[in-house]
Design an enzyme around this catalytic site. Sequence first.
Site, PDB file in Angstrom:
ATOM      1  CG  HIS A  31     -15.234   2.560   7.500  1.00 57.44           C
ATOM      2  ND1 HIS A  31     -15.482   3.860   7.861  1.00 57.44           N
ATOM      3  CD2 HIS A  31     -15.746   1.783   8.507  1.00 57.44           C
ATOM      4  CE1 HIS A  31     -16.101   3.897   9.035  1.00 57.44           C
ATOM      5  NE2 HIS A  31     -16.288   2.648   9.449  1.00 57.44           N
ATOM      6  CD  GLN A  32     -15.746  -1.102  -1.537  1.00 57.41           C
ATOM      7  OE1 GLN A  32     -16.930  -1.294  -1.279  1.00 57.41           O
ATOM      8  NE2 GLN A  32     -15.133  -1.708  -2.538  1.00 57.41           N
ATOM      9  CG  ASP A  79      -2.040   0.985   1.156  1.00 61.30           C
ATOM     10  OD1 ASP A  79      -1.788   2.129   0.731  1.00 61.30           O
ATOM     11  OD2 ASP A  79      -3.170   0.636   1.510  1.00 61.30           O
ATOM     12  CB  ILE A  80       1.394   4.075  -2.359  1.00 58.78           C
ATOM     13  CG1 ILE A  80      -0.043   4.509  -2.699  1.00 58.78           C
ATOM     14  CG2 ILE A  80       1.939   3.158  -3.429  1.00 58.78           C
ATOM     15  CD1 ILE A  80      -0.129   5.360  -3.941  1.00 58.78           C
ATOM     16  CG  ASN A 116     -13.330  -1.905   4.951  1.00 62.35           C
ATOM     17  OD1 ASN A 116     -13.508  -2.624   5.936  1.00 62.35           O
ATOM     18  ND2 ASN A 116     -12.387  -0.973   4.910  1.00 62.35           N
ATOM     19  CG  HIS A 143      -9.115  -3.028  -1.656  1.00 65.01           C
ATOM     20  ND1 HIS A 143     -10.254  -2.409  -2.130  1.00 65.01           N
ATOM     21  CD2 HIS A 143      -8.732  -2.329  -0.549  1.00 65.01           C
ATOM     22  CE1 HIS A 143     -10.549  -1.379  -1.349  1.00 65.01           C
ATOM     23  NE2 HIS A 143      -9.660  -1.320  -0.382  1.00 65.01           N
ATOM     24  CG  PHE A 144      -9.107  -9.416   0.751  1.00 61.51           C
ATOM     25  CD1 PHE A 144      -9.823 -10.076   1.734  1.00 61.51           C
ATOM     26  CD2 PHE A 144      -9.590  -9.461  -0.554  1.00 61.51           C
ATOM     27  CE1 PHE A 144     -10.997 -10.767   1.431  1.00 61.51           C
ATOM     28  CE2 PHE A 144     -10.753 -10.133  -0.874  1.00 61.51           C
ATOM     29  CZ  PHE A 144     -11.466 -10.791   0.120  1.00 61.51           C
TER      30      PHE A 144
END
Length: 437
Positions: free
Chosen positions: A392-393, A334-335, A386, A399-400
């Site tokens: 909260h998506q 994750d960036i 989510n 994605h996980f």
Amino acid sequence: MLMKNVISCLAFLLTLVSSTQASSGDRAEDFRSCVSLCESRTCEGGLPAISLPLAMRLTGWTCIDDCKYQCMHLITDRAIQHGTRVQQYYGKWPFWRFAGMQEPASVLFSLFNLMAHAAGARKLQSRVPDGHPIKKYYLLFAFVSMNAWIWSAVFHTRDLPTTEKLDYFSAAAAILYALYYTVVRLFHLYPTEASHLTASHGSSLKSSTLVAWTIVCSCAFLGHISYLTLLPRFDYTYNMVFNLIIGLAHNLLWLCYSLPPRLSLIRRYAGRPKSYRPAHAAKPAIFALLTTAATALELFDFPPWGRIIDAHSFEGEIPSFKILETNLNYVFLDIGPVAEGHTLIIPKYHSARMDEVPDEYLAEILPLAKKIAKALGVVDYNILQNNGKIAHQHVFHVHFHVIPKPNEKEGLIVGWPRVEPPKEVLAKKLEEIISKL
């Protein structure tokens, strides 16, 4: 300075000629359906501005804009996955944004060009005597170009109707002014010290020609921007043709300047014979041919490489820190991690919700998460997924998350409003769920 002028003139064309009025991507039914679904789930009632990152709010992004961006990339992911053609959306190829910038590579290159012209202006100011007859023309070209690159950076940060016009009009001014000063320079229309001291017929004719040429270029620019402004829709084709003709005329003149002595069509320096050709005379031709070739490349147009660099910026891979990839899923860092090693696992199946993803993709995800957790060497971690705005998506592609929890302050922070319902309520819910399996 001559080389910079030849290079930069056609460089502006590379920001102009790829736009179209409407595109197949934004007209497609799957894109419209995706945007409509996203709007209904995310923007219903108006998403509060605070929900968007600060950089996006500062650059004018809205919830609907973000839906279009997410859907554009989801459909582009699917096109790449299935080997089908990547589409344009609203006249542009899909780019990855960064800090609210729609085309970060183009913004960066625009700023580099701005700095190059600023440096050139400083050198001109310090090295060329104030009495040089052409100095003011070169300096003005530097300032007109700097203005154009500023608006190019603004436009590629955020493509809006106003920023688009300011970019296109500023670039047209720079290209047209390049042709203007080229004619003044190559045909020696500039006033010289001798012309100030004498009032010969030749100097009077030169002065009248300069005035006429100035009026022609001024009227051409005013007519150009008036036509584009007064139309109900921006005429991209006309804008492209106008700038191409002006830019190519500019290049043709510098090619004439570079011809061998026996083919000389113009007198390169006043007071010298037409056959006089300095050693550097070939350089403008080289750069004129290169920029013409670059413009031809742009006319063929192609999707941006890695969704970062297009025909007027280069190509590469998707800008992510890939850990591993399978036929079904993609794993990368994750960036914007909440802890060091925060990893994302995404299925190569386009879907906004987990319950819509085929089982074969999901069957691989937990083993991948297990593999990543072991590779991270963490004791405590969370697996998070989510579905939906209120859950909260924020990115509407399944994605996980694998999120390390190294201490109390880092990693996922969860509030858990636990309740204790009566056993009868639990029994009823259990029966309801089993009946629907």
